[in-house]
Design a protein around this motif. Structure first.
Motif, PDB file in Angstrom:
ATOM      1  N   ASP A 153       3.299  11.325   7.717  1.00 38.86           N
ATOM      2  CA  ASP A 153       3.417  10.885   6.324  1.00 38.86           C
ATOM      3  C   ASP A 153       2.026  10.712   5.717  1.00 38.86           C
ATOM      4  N   CYS A 156       0.736   8.166   2.735  1.00 38.37           N
ATOM      5  CA  CYS A 156       1.589   6.993   2.562  1.00 38.37           C
ATOM      6  C   CYS A 156       0.730   5.797   2.185  1.00 38.37           C
ATOM      7  N   HIS A 221       9.922   2.339   4.046  1.00 35.21           N
ATOM      8  CA  HIS A 221       9.544   2.491   2.647  1.00 35.21           C
ATOM      9  C   HIS A 221      10.433   1.623   1.755  1.00 35.21           C
ATOM     10  N   THR A 253       5.609   4.084  -0.429  1.00 38.27           N
ATOM     11  CA  THR A 253       6.152   5.385  -0.053  1.00 38.27           C
ATOM     12  C   THR A 253       4.996   6.373   0.089  1.00 38.27           C
ATOM     13  N   GLY A 254       5.314   7.579   0.553  1.00 41.18           N
ATOM     14  CA  GLY A 254       4.256   8.548   0.825  1.00 41.18           C
ATOM     15  C   GLY A 254       4.566   9.936   0.318  1.00 41.18           C
ATOM     16  N   ALA A 296       1.263  12.015  -2.863  1.00 38.74           N
ATOM     17  CA  ALA A 296       1.843  10.708  -2.563  1.00 38.74           C
ATOM     18  C   ALA A 296       1.537   9.702  -3.678  1.00 38.74           C
ATOM     19  N   THR A 333      -4.058   3.862   0.056  1.00 44.29           N
ATOM     20  CA  THR A 333      -3.468   4.794   1.013  1.00 44.29           C
ATOM     21  C   THR A 333      -3.768   4.304   2.424  1.00 44.29           C
TER      22      THR A 333
END
Length: 479
Positions: A153, A156, A221, A253-254, A296, A333
């Motif tokens: 991911d 993310c 998430h 979320t990513g 993302a 991030t």
């Protein structure tokens, strides 16, 4: 063939290994897998990697030069490169947890990462917990890049947005009413995906754009409407324009499948899991990595926009808000790689810093969410960041694995969708609802205390959850 000893190593945790006496190369592959399954107590082991990542096929023989193999359930190879021995001088390991619970297997995974070629430093945050292959909640500094350390991911992260200014309704928010308004968020966004992505300088298209952009996703998430429980640092809070009585939105979320496709492509096209600085594969991977990170960010912003539209709908003729109108306060991030300077082994070195579930401590305020039944923190990095590799915990971190939660006493759904803090959890997936219950996570206060005592950060504000959105059965939003 004379008998010989073969060292069999678990691909996901190199500290787990055993010696196997081979009498013949005939049937060696099946013998290795059977014994490995019994020794490691791991089901579905199906692949055997030779050093460097070459798969041992059913009809291949083990040459006399092969002394070690890595067994896998199908995940990409994460052992040493071809023609390289395991580092005899592993990187330094630092653990930042004193109060926080630590799973021993996560520490073993971290030490195994520190022994990989090129790794100079491995820092376990207080939220450190075991992952499928590598621990989550860590920062790894290496001479080159390990795509698998960043994970699937890519990009993310967590963003915080202004949602509603102080008012009578926001001071006493009706969680059930707000929850009832959050519908249609798992459906594909009906707007122009190309137009939205263009705002972020993203022109290329991917298979994930139309279906996934603007959606939260599963796992840990979430999107959460929250209020200020307490301001700890009034000066820092004023800088962020945080106000008691207002509503805010956290989005975690990513890259929603895009990052996973990049990792799969990388491990398929490049048998060597370690990319050195002089490798032609480095620039191509970084280009894909950076694309996923930007995607993302665009995804978190679109999730925030869609949630605001659910609660405060505008007319169809209203143009999309500008990026400045999204009310974004911070965006960090915690799954990525970047180049930075750190002092390791007494000297200043330029290294690739892999953050696998670790928030940056060199880019301002960072959110640190608790479980869905706990408070979240906003943290201000302090100190020079050297000991903690310019990183902070990205959240509370799991205390129990997902399968363990299925052995817990069963509770009515209402006990899982209404928390002890009075917040509402939207989750139509019964397995996910169970696996993400508050007991699955560590105490976020312990995590924050550990980092503060190390001088890595100080608290700015505590956020109280009102409504947490995980996943809802797809349906068309009714307005």
């Amino acid at each position: 063939m004379p008998s010989r000893v073969l060292t069999v190593i678990l691909n996901t945790n190199h500290s787990k290994k055993f010696a196997l006496l081979l009498q013949s190369t005939i049937g060696a592959r099946d013998l290795i897998l059977i014994n490995a399954g019994n020794k490691f107590r791991v089901k579905a082991l199906s692949l055997i990697y030779l050093q460097g990542g070459v798969v041992l096929s059913q009809d291949s023989d083990l040459t006399e030069s092969v002394t070690r193999v890595w067994v896998s359930k199908g995940e990409p190879y994460v052992g040493p490169p071809a023609n390289s021995s395991v580092s005899s001088n592993p990187g330094e390991v630092r653990i930042m947890a004193e109060k926080s619970y630590l799973d021993g297997s996560a520490v073993n995974q971290l030490r195994a990462v520190a022994a990989l070629p090129g790794v100079k430093l491995a820092v376990g945050m207080p939220d450190l917990h075991p992952g499928n292959r590598f621990p989550i909640g860590c920062a790894i500094a290496a001479e080159g890049v390990y795509p698998a350390l960043i994970g699937s991911d890519i990009g993310c992260g967590i963003a915080l947005y202004h949602f509603s200014p102080p008012s009578r309704s926001s001071q006493n928010p009706n969680a059930s009413r707000l929850a009832s308004l959050l519908v249609g968020l798992d459906d594909p966004w009906p707007g122009s995906v190309a137009e939205w992505l263009a705002r972020y300088g993203i022109e290329r298209r991917s298979e994930f754009d139309e279906e996934s952009l603007g959606t939260v996703g599963a796992g840990n998430h979430f999107a959460e409407i929250c209020t200020i429980e307490r301001i700890v640092d009034s000066e820092a809070a004023q800088t962020l324009d945080l106000q008691e009585g207002a509503l805010y939105l956290l989005v975690h979320t990513g890259s929603r499948g895009l990052g996973g496709s990049i990792l799969r492509s990388q491990t398929t096209s490049n048998a060597n899991p370690y990319i050195t600085n002089d490798s032609p594969a480095l620039n191509s991977y970084l280009e894909e990595h950076d694309h996923a990170v930007k995607w993302a960010v665009a995804n978190r912003d679109l999730v925030a926009h869609r949630i605001r539209e659910c609660v405060f709908p505008s007319s169809p003729e209203t143009p999309l808000p500008s990026l400045n109108d999204l009310g974004k306060i911070v965006d960090v991030t915690h799954n990525s790689v970047c180049k930075c300077e750190l002092t390791v082994e007494g000297e200043r070195q330029e290294l690739w810093l892999h953050r696998k579930g670790a928030a940056p401590a060199d880019r301002g305020i960072a959110p640190c969410p608790g479980s869905r039944g706990d408070f979240s923190w906003l943290l201000r990095p302090t100190g020079d960041g050297e000991y903690n590799a310019l990183s902070l915990a990205h959240g509370a971190g799991r205390r129990h694995g997902r399968q363990v939660l299925h052995t817990f006493p069963k509770l009515p759904k209402s006990d899982l969708t209404t928390t002890s803090l009075g917040s509402e959890v939207i989750c139509d997936n019964p397995d996910l609802l169970l696996e993400e219950r508050p007991e699955a996570y560590k105490d976020v206060q312990c995590v924050v205390d550990d980092m503060e005592e190390q001088g890595a950060c100080s608290g700015v504000a505590i956020l109280r959850p009102v409504v947490t959105y995980k996943v809802r059965e797809r349906r068309t939003a009714q307005r």
